[in-house]
Design a protein around this motif. Structure first.
Motif, PDB file in Angstrom:
ATOM      1  N   TYR A   1     -31.797 -39.909 -60.245  1.00 48.25           N
ATOM      2  CA  TYR A   1     -31.213 -39.259 -58.753  1.00 48.25           C
ATOM      3  C   TYR A   1     -29.863 -37.726 -59.509  1.00 48.25           C
ATOM      4  O   TYR A   1     -29.965 -36.959 -58.905  1.00 48.25           O
ATOM      5  N   GLY A   2     -29.356 -39.162 -59.515  1.00 44.67           N
ATOM      6  CA  GLY A   2     -28.259 -37.750 -60.234  1.00 44.67           C
ATOM      7  C   GLY A   2     -26.972 -38.195 -61.427  1.00 44.67           C
ATOM      8  O   GLY A   2     -27.511 -39.039 -61.606  1.00 44.67           O
ATOM      9  N   ASP A   3     -26.589 -37.083 -61.721  1.00 46.30           N
ATOM     10  CA  ASP A   3     -25.389 -37.653 -62.983  1.00 46.30           C
ATOM     11  C   ASP A   3     -24.027 -38.186 -61.618  1.00 46.30           C
ATOM     12  O   ASP A   3     -23.947 -37.771 -61.161  1.00 46.30           O
ATOM     13  N   TYR A   4     -23.003 -39.220 -62.648  1.00 43.83           N
ATOM     14  CA  TYR A   4     -21.695 -39.215 -61.727  1.00 43.83           C
ATOM     15  C   TYR A   4     -20.679 -38.477 -61.357  1.00 43.83           C
ATOM     16  O   TYR A   4     -21.034 -37.579 -62.824  1.00 43.83           O
ATOM     17  N   THR A   5     -19.844 -37.948 -60.776  1.00 48.96           N
ATOM     18  CA  THR A   5     -19.265 -36.823 -60.281  1.00 48.96           C
ATOM     19  C   THR A   5     -17.816 -37.177 -60.341  1.00 48.96           C
ATOM     20  O   THR A   5     -17.868 -39.045 -59.195  1.00 48.96           O
ATOM     21  N   ASN A   6     -16.778 -36.898 -60.681  1.00 40.85           N
ATOM     22  CA  ASN A   6     -15.355 -37.245 -60.021  1.00 40.85           C
ATOM     23  C   ASN A   6     -14.493 -36.460 -59.453  1.00 40.85           C
ATOM     24  O   ASN A   6     -13.526 -36.417 -59.186  1.00 40.85           O
ATOM     25  N   THR A   7     -15.596 -35.381 -58.919  1.00 43.56           N
ATOM     26  CA  THR A   7     -14.590 -34.006 -58.961  1.00 43.56           C
ATOM     27  C   THR A   7     -15.602 -33.314 -57.810  1.00 43.56           C
ATOM     28  O   THR A   7     -16.616 -33.914 -57.069  1.00 43.56           O
ATOM     29  N   ILE A   8     -14.785 -32.491 -56.607  1.00 40.38           N
ATOM     30  CA  ILE A   8     -15.288 -31.332 -55.409  1.00 40.38           C
ATOM     31  C   ILE A   8     -16.174 -30.899 -56.115  1.00 40.38           C
ATOM     32  O   ILE A   8     -17.185 -30.457 -55.650  1.00 40.38           O
ATOM     33  N   LEU A   9     -16.144 -30.094 -56.990  1.00 38.86           N
ATOM     34  CA  LEU A   9     -17.025 -28.968 -57.635  1.00 38.86           C
ATOM     35  C   LEU A   9     -17.361 -29.269 -59.029  1.00 38.86           C
ATOM     36  O   LEU A   9     -17.507 -30.503 -59.358  1.00 38.86           O
ATOM     37  N   SER A  10     -18.792 -28.586 -58.872  1.00 38.62           N
ATOM     38  CA  SER A  10     -19.902 -29.064 -60.282  1.00 38.62           C
ATOM     39  C   SER A  10     -19.900 -28.424 -60.857  1.00 38.62           C
ATOM     40  O   SER A  10     -19.294 -27.212 -61.173  1.00 38.62           O
ATOM     41  N   PRO A  11     -20.240 -29.369 -62.150  1.00 37.01           N
ATOM     42  CA  PRO A  11     -20.552 -27.849 -63.557  1.00 37.01           C
ATOM     43  C   PRO A  11     -21.168 -26.938 -63.445  1.00 37.01           C
ATOM     44  O   PRO A  11     -20.532 -25.932 -64.374  1.00 37.01           O
ATOM     45  N   VAL A  12     -22.232 -26.734 -62.129  1.00 39.55           N
ATOM     46  CA  VAL A  12     -22.222 -25.121 -62.637  1.00 39.55           C
ATOM     47  C   VAL A  12     -22.090 -24.324 -61.506  1.00 39.55           C
ATOM     48  O   VAL A  12     -22.730 -23.680 -60.944  1.00 39.55           O
ATOM     49  N   THR A  13     -20.936 -24.650 -61.039  1.00 42.80           N
ATOM     50  CA  THR A  13     -19.482 -23.266 -60.412  1.00 42.80           C
ATOM     51  C   THR A  13     -18.619 -22.961 -61.086  1.00 42.80           C
ATOM     52  O   THR A  13     -17.711 -23.509 -61.666  1.00 42.80           O
ATOM     53  N   ASN A  14     -18.762 -21.632 -61.036  1.00 41.30           N
ATOM     54  CA  ASN A  14     -16.927 -21.468 -61.560  1.00 41.30           C
ATOM     55  C   ASN A  14     -16.068 -22.253 -60.656  1.00 41.30           C
ATOM     56  O   ASN A  14     -15.639 -22.087 -59.268  1.00 41.30           O
ATOM     57  N   GLY A  15     -15.155 -22.416 -61.853  1.00 41.86           N
ATOM     58  CA  GLY A  15     -13.984 -22.311 -61.200  1.00 41.86           C
ATOM     59  C   GLY A  15     -13.767 -23.878 -61.366  1.00 41.86           C
ATOM     60  O   GLY A  15     -13.433 -24.883 -61.291  1.00 41.86           O
ATOM     61  N   TYR A  16     -14.833 -24.727 -62.376  1.00 44.51           N
ATOM     62  CA  TYR A  16     -14.885 -26.268 -62.351  1.00 44.51           C
ATOM     63  C   TYR A  16     -13.924 -26.654 -63.290  1.00 44.51           C
ATOM     64  O   TYR A  16     -14.194 -26.232 -64.344  1.00 44.51           O
ATOM     65  N   GLN A  17     -13.627 -27.864 -63.003  1.00 43.38           N
ATOM     66  CA  GLN A  17     -12.585 -28.807 -64.481  1.00 43.38           C
ATOM     67  C   GLN A  17     -13.203 -29.422 -64.132  1.00 43.38           C
ATOM     68  O   GLN A  17     -12.901 -30.477 -62.918  1.00 43.38           O
ATOM     69  N   ASP A  18     -13.367 -30.240 -65.263  1.00 42.18           N
ATOM     70  CA  ASP A  18     -13.655 -31.779 -65.584  1.00 42.18           C
ATOM     71  C   ASP A  18     -11.946 -32.864 -65.497  1.00 42.18           C
ATOM     72  O   ASP A  18     -11.287 -32.763 -66.559  1.00 42.18           O
ATOM     73  N   TYR A  19     -11.765 -33.262 -65.089  1.00 37.64           N
ATOM     74  CA  TYR A  19     -11.322 -34.037 -64.607  1.00 37.64           C
ATOM     75  C   TYR A  19     -11.156 -35.404 -63.587  1.00 37.64           C
ATOM     76  O   TYR A  19     -12.643 -35.617 -63.400  1.00 37.64           O
ATOM     77  N   ASN A  20     -10.715 -36.935 -64.116  1.00 40.13           N
ATOM     78  CA  ASN A  20     -11.165 -37.617 -63.935  1.00 40.13           C
ATOM     79  C   ASN A  20      -9.644 -38.228 -63.250  1.00 40.13           C
ATOM     80  O   ASN A  20      -8.983 -39.519 -63.359  1.00 40.13           O
TER      81      ASN A  20
END
Length: 584
Positions: free
Chosen positions: A379-398
């Protein structure tokens, strides 16, 4: 693009809510059952750069092994709700219009790299101040009848989006060109002979836009299919929706509404002018009206014409995932990639004002149990952010490191520090069997953490109408969004700008923070996209400190295609991308 009934609402708009099929700004279908998932491509942080004038020349780099000829069959549950560019916003409609329309700018996808390039324009445009944008058209651009594509046609095509009769499309340019949310009060469209003075066409090859304020991402907005050229003398008004006049590589030969549609080559389309499209197949034949299970069974069997068949949007269900995963011949012809769309659970910040309570909800929420009901990893990959990895500006944080199964003990500790250690929470959900099970899982998990949970079923038909009311009486409810272009500017403002709180709007957590609003204005006024992207990433984290939503998953598109096709993958819209497809 909200994950809405036509999956792109605003936006690359979206997902289904149980048995409620959404569209996309862009929708995915609900997958019920087990969690076995076919092998997925890893999701890495991606960015979409602005290409040069050299990148904007055609032709699009060839797909290795591709050849011309043959017919592709596209199997869809339903016909396209709109094909008139002015009314196109859902992901499936946008995907169809990729074959029929061109824009001033568009996206060139080569392998894993995506660039914004000039499409009809010689480049992505220039502006001295972020407000006045000038574009020059390439030579030799033609419509399906051989007539030239002009700057005046682009102006008219954009003017048409102001017509109230042509509702359903995005409103970005309309607002930016007038400086008004109520843009129709300034300009109501061209059908009455009115001219939009903020677009100028000094000659047939030049178009100049005068925006009311700075929009450095204007070149990205121009890539939306709604802003396509339309010759004034070919505007058939309502009839245009079923048979638009083609500026793209294909034209409509026949369209039997709700049954089928046939596209053939536009012989006047010139690949040497087009850096983003291939036109390998001779024809595209669309079939409408089959159920998703039947479409998937046909694609698995791949008999006759189905050997060269695909779908834009239909995903395999969890009930078929194990079979596909265990059969190398099926697994080899599977698209399984992350889309631009994210799903989350809104927290009504007007009803739950204590941040400690909101954080406790995030800590206790059973994200894994709910995802399992919709198919698990497929169904999908867990996320902890508002922005998705395919959006400019995305930063991976938790920020919170909450386990996907929920942490009731940590939630209890947070509630003990709050204004109400045993709050009552109303959880609203779509009235169908899968969401009913999800409501039970949510209720049990939150009960363990010390919440008193009241579940409220809403009919699938009225779900969005009810949860998108400003005065709704719910505390937690599902939502989803995807960017209309790969920038946080089409995600964070519509979701979290307190000045955009309105019935039917995107700010469904009713989040209202003047500091965030001020920062949104500051970022949008920056004239450097790199600085904007960095600032959006920081604002993402700042907003999550207030916990207006519980991030859940970045949605995947998991679809089969026939063994006779090559070049099938997802595209920037989040659907199965047609522009690289070829018949083997």
């Amino acid at each position: 693009m909200s994950i809405s009934r036509n999956r792109s609402r605003s936006l690359l708009a979206l997902v289904v809510l149980g048995t409620l099929t959404v569209g996309t700004a862009c929708s995915t279908s609900s997958k019920k059952g087990g969690s076995a998932a076919p092998a997925a491509q890893a999701v890495a942080k991606q960015s979409v750069a602005i290409g040069t004038a050299a990148d904007s020349t055609g032709p699009d780099p060839a797909v290795p092994g591709a050849k011309s000829g043959g017919t592709v069959t596209v199997l869809q549950v339903s016909d396209f709700s709109h094909l008139d560019p002015a009314r196109v916003w859902s992901s499936t409609n946008q995907t169809a219009d990729l074959l029929l329309t061109r824009q001033l700018t568009s996206y060139q996808q080569v392998g894993s790299t995506t660039k914004l390039v000039g499409d009809l324009a010689t480049d992505t445009g220039s502006s001295p101040d972020g407000k006045t944008w000038t574009y020059h058209l390439k030579a030799g651009l033609k419509y399906e009848d051989g007539s030239p594509i002009t700057a005046q046609d682009l102006k008219y095509g954009i003017e048409r989006t102001f017509q109230k009769e042509l509702s359903g499309g995005p409103q970005y340019l309309q607002m930016w060109l007038t400086g008004k949310d109520d843009y129709s009060s300034v300009y109501s469209g061209p059908w009455g002979g009115q001219d939009l003075s903020s677009i100028q066409t000094p000659d047939a090859q030049t178009i100049v836009f005068h925006l009311a304020s700075v929009h450095e991402d204007f070149p990205f907005a121009l890539a939306m299919q709604s802003y396509s050229p339309v010759p004034k003398d070919k505007d058939t008004k309502a009839a245009f929706d079923q048979h638009p006049f083609s500026s793209g590589p294909y034209k409509i030969v026949s369209h039997d509404v709700d049954k089928g549609m046939v596209l053939a080559r536009n012989t006047y389309w010139d690949a040497t002018t087009d850096p983003v499209r291939h036109a390998y197949p001779d024809q595209w034949q669309f079939e409408f009206g089959a159920q998703e299970v039947d479409i998937n069974q046909r694609l698995m069997a791949a008999n006759g014409p189905d050997r060269t068949a695909m779908t834009f949007k239909v995903s395999i269900g969890a009930d078929l995932a194990s079979q596909v995963n265990s059969d190398p011949s099926l697994k080899a012809r599977l698209v399984n990639q992350v889309t631009p769309f994210s799903e989350f659970f809104n927290i009504n910040t007007r009803r739950i004002t204590d941040v400690k309570v909101r954080q406790a909800l995030l800590e206790a929420f059973p994200r894994q149990q709910v995802r399992q009901l919709f198919g698990g990893p497929i169904y999908g990959d867990y996320t902890n952010t508002i922005l998705s990895p395919v959006t400019n500006g995305y930063q991976d944080y938790n920020l919170y490191n909450a386990p996907a199964t929920g942490d009731p003990d940590k939630a209890k500790a947070l509630l003990a520090q709050s204004s109400n250690p045993h709050p009552t929470i109303v959880f609203a959900y779509s009235e169908d069997p899968t969401w009913q099970q999800a409501a039970v899982a949510v209720s049990q998990a939150l009960d363990k953490a010390g919440f008193n949970v009241v579940t409220k079923a809403i009919s699938a038909k009225n779900y969005y109408d009810e949860t998108q009311k400003v005065d709704n009486q719910f505390d937690v409810y599902w939502g989803g969004w995807g960017p209309d272009w790969p920038s946080a500017s089409s995600v964070i403002p519509p979701l979290f700008d307190g000045r955009q709180i309105t019935d039917g709007g995107g700010n469904n957590s009713l989040f209202d923070d003047t500091g965030v609003d001020t920062e949104i204005d500051r970022i949008q006024g920056l004239t450097d996209l790199g600085r904007q992207n960095t600032a959006w990433g920081a604002l993402d984290q700042k907003i999550m400190q207030s916990v207006p939503v519980i991030p859940w998953v970045d949605v995947r598109q998991v679809s089969l295609y026939g063994p006779g096709l090559g070049g099938v993958h997802t595209g920037f819209i989040g659907t199965c991308y047609p522009l690289d497809v070829y018949v083997k």
